[in-house]
Design an enzyme around this catalytic site. Structure first.
Site, PDB file in Angstrom:
ATOM      1  N   LYS A 126      38.311  67.712  15.103  1.00 38.05           N
ATOM      2  CA  LYS A 126      39.541  68.398  15.506  1.00 38.05           C
ATOM      3  C   LYS A 126      40.786  67.799  14.870  1.00 38.05           C
ATOM      4  O   LYS A 126      41.698  68.532  14.494  1.00 38.05           O
ATOM      5  CB  LYS A 126      39.666  68.473  17.021  1.00 38.05           C
ATOM      6  CG  LYS A 126      39.548  67.171  17.771  1.00 38.05           C
ATOM      7  CD  LYS A 126      39.523  67.407  19.280  1.00 38.05           C
ATOM      8  CE  LYS A 126      39.233  66.102  20.021  1.00 38.05           C
ATOM      9  NZ  LYS A 126      37.821  65.697  19.876  1.00 38.05           N
ATOM     10  N   THR A 127      40.847  66.464  14.729  1.00 36.79           N
ATOM     11  CA  THR A 127      42.028  65.866  14.105  1.00 36.79           C
ATOM     12  C   THR A 127      42.141  66.289  12.645  1.00 36.79           C
ATOM     13  O   THR A 127      43.214  66.692  12.180  1.00 36.79           O
ATOM     14  CB  THR A 127      41.984  64.332  14.213  1.00 36.79           C
ATOM     15  OG1 THR A 127      41.998  63.945  15.586  1.00 36.79           O
ATOM     16  CG2 THR A 127      43.180  63.701  13.506  1.00 36.79           C
ATOM     17  N   GLU A 170      46.275  69.777  18.337  1.00 38.00           N
ATOM     18  CA  GLU A 170      44.923  69.294  18.624  1.00 38.00           C
ATOM     19  C   GLU A 170      44.707  69.327  20.130  1.00 38.00           C
ATOM     20  O   GLU A 170      45.558  68.874  20.899  1.00 38.00           O
ATOM     21  CB  GLU A 170      44.762  67.872  18.098  1.00 38.00           C
ATOM     22  CG  GLU A 170      43.398  67.275  18.376  1.00 38.00           C
ATOM     23  CD  GLU A 170      43.223  65.902  17.764  1.00 38.00           C
ATOM     24  OE1 GLU A 170      42.316  65.173  18.205  1.00 38.00           O
ATOM     25  OE2 GLU A 170      43.999  65.551  16.845  1.00 38.00           O
TER      26      GLU A 170
END
Length: 468
Positions: A126-127, A170
């Site tokens: 996700k980052t 995020e």
């Protein structure tokens, strides 16, 4: 923090004057930065000074070093970091005054409200995906606001206010607080068991992502290759959401094919659209980029524009980040702290070594993060490290947890399926740079991995190699 419960967020303009307890953290400072740039009065406190604290002061924030009840003065809303204990004097004073007290995720939801919000969730990736989407949209002229769990290499920031209507964030599932977000578009890269110290069992992890889908307003973008994320499709469709899929699966709407290592990057094709080249390596990054392309299409950004934007992405801090080279050995650092993440980065390292020399080796330096995660996943960590040619395993970085009897880095090291002499348990962190330099030879890649202070070893390994 039992005193701070999950709450429905309010619009940013309703927060009034905002005080952040633990403002120096990456997530907290990012939201504070955005509020300051919107003209909101912001104060805060942290245990120590930092570059982030200095930057917030330069934007007009009133930041205290140390925590004291007297700091809660002329405040309407208090935002609390997950690192803050119930005994914190500022939290106690805020509750005594009856102020609105909210966790970081609720503050994030507030600054996202009213924007065309995109949230990127998933157990892994996700980052990087959030960072990749942000940079690509910036290069396309969209100029989004963003809040990422890491720092962009291009800006050095983890969050900022953009001039456009898009907000990219995020969505962190680690404590379930992503359920406060209500994005228009959501990406779920994958769903696997993790953070079991919080969730208790794998089923609860999957259930939380199903609940997250119920918060999405318009479109769900999921990886068709991942069973956990693909299982969310019928839930989304039952709610009337538009569903867009990506991946290598035949049925994917944005189908990835012809993935080829390309130096320090990777090239691939999106069927029906064209080829893409990234400056970051690994099959997993090709999939992350496909998610970005899918979101861009939902935002009305043409494929050719987002392809060029993706080419400009050079990575996020601590995501296969180059730390230096000496003696013909390249050293990289990764935040990978779950077996799936280790495996993805080690395969990427193998691609890079093969692309450049074909004869170099991959040396993994891994620091397990949390005693509970080490206990849950020791076997899987060992198997992932078997993808390296040599592995050095440090002791556990306990972070917020107390030590557990019988749980140490040795538990992982003994599970690594490499021949004797190619795996070493190194409980003395100070000895690791010399130990790695002894093992490395020209053409090799050294990859330090973990969510703890293992990141500090990369430059020291480079220095040790240079001194030989």
């Amino acid at each position: 923090m039992s005193l701070v419960k999950l709450v429905e967020p309010v619009a940013a303009e309703e927060l009034g004057r905002v005080h952040f307890i633990g403002i120096g953290g990456a997530g907290m400072s990012g939201i504070a930065r955005i509020l300051l740039k919107r003209g909101v009065a912001v104060s805060g406190s942290d245990a120590r000074g930092s570059d982030m604290v200095t930057a917030l002061r330069e934007l007009g924030g009133v930041i205290h070093i140390g925590h004291a009840a007297s700091h809660i003065k002329n405040v309407d809303t208090v935002v609390v970091s997950t690192a803050i204990r119930d005994s914190n004097p500022e939290l106690g004073e805020a509750l005594r005054q009856g102020l609105r007290v909210i966790p970081r995720a609720a503050a994030l939801a507030s600054v996202m409200a009213g924007r065309n919000a995109v949230a990127v969730a998933g157990t892994h990736g996700k980052t990087t995906t959030t960072s990749m989407l942000t940079v690509a949209l910036q290069k396309c002229g969209v100029d989004p606001s963003y809040c990422v769990g890491g720092q962009l290499v291009t800006t050095g920031l983890g969050a900022d206010e953009g001039a456009g209507e898009v907000f990219v964030a995020e969505a962190d599932e680690s404590d379930g607080s992503f359920l406060m977000l209500a994005p228009d578009i959501a990406v779920v890269t994958n769903v696997e068991p993790d953070h079991l110290d919080n969730y208790g069992d794998p089923r609860a992890v999957y259930d939380s992502f199903a609940r997250f889908v119920e918060r999405v307003g318009r479109t769900l973008v999921v990886c068709a290759d991942d069973p956990g994320s693909a299982a969310l499709v019928p839930i989304a469709r039952a709610r009337g959401l538009r569903v867009v899929t990506y991946g290598e699966a035949e049925e994917a709407d944005f189908r990835v094919g012809e993935i080829t290592p390309d130096g320090m990057g990777v090239s691939f094709a999106i069927h029906g659209h064209g080829g893409v080249r990234l400056a970051v390596p690994g099959r997993h990054n090709a999939l992350n980029a496909a998610a970005v392309i899918a979101v861009a299409a939902e935002l009305g950004v043409p494929f050719a524009a987002i392809r060029d934007g993706l080419a400009a992405f050079t990575g996020a801090k601590r995501r296969f980040e180059a730390k230096g080279e000496a003696g013909g050995v390249a050293v990289f650092d990764s935040y990978a702290h779950h077996p799936t993440e280790l495996a993805a980065d080690l395969r990427a390292a193998r691609d890079v070594v093969t692309s450049f020399s074909g004869s170099g080796r991959v040396i993994a330096v891994f620091q397990p993060h949390l005693y509970s995660r080490t206990r849950f996943f020791a076997d899987e960590f060992g198997a992932a490290l078997g993808l390296a040619d040599e592995a050095v395993v440090l002791d556990v970085y306990g972070a917020r947890e107390d030590p557990e009897p019988g749980v140490s880095g040795a538990l992982v090291a003994e599970k690594v399926p490499l021949p004797p002499g190619q795996v070493e348990y190194a409980p003395l962190r100070e000895a690791v740079p010399a130990l790695v330099a002894d093992r490395a030879r020209p053409g090799d890649i050294v990859l330090t991995m973990g969510a703890g202070d293992v990141t500090e070893l990369g430059p020291r390994i480079v220095a040790e190699l240079a001194a030989r």
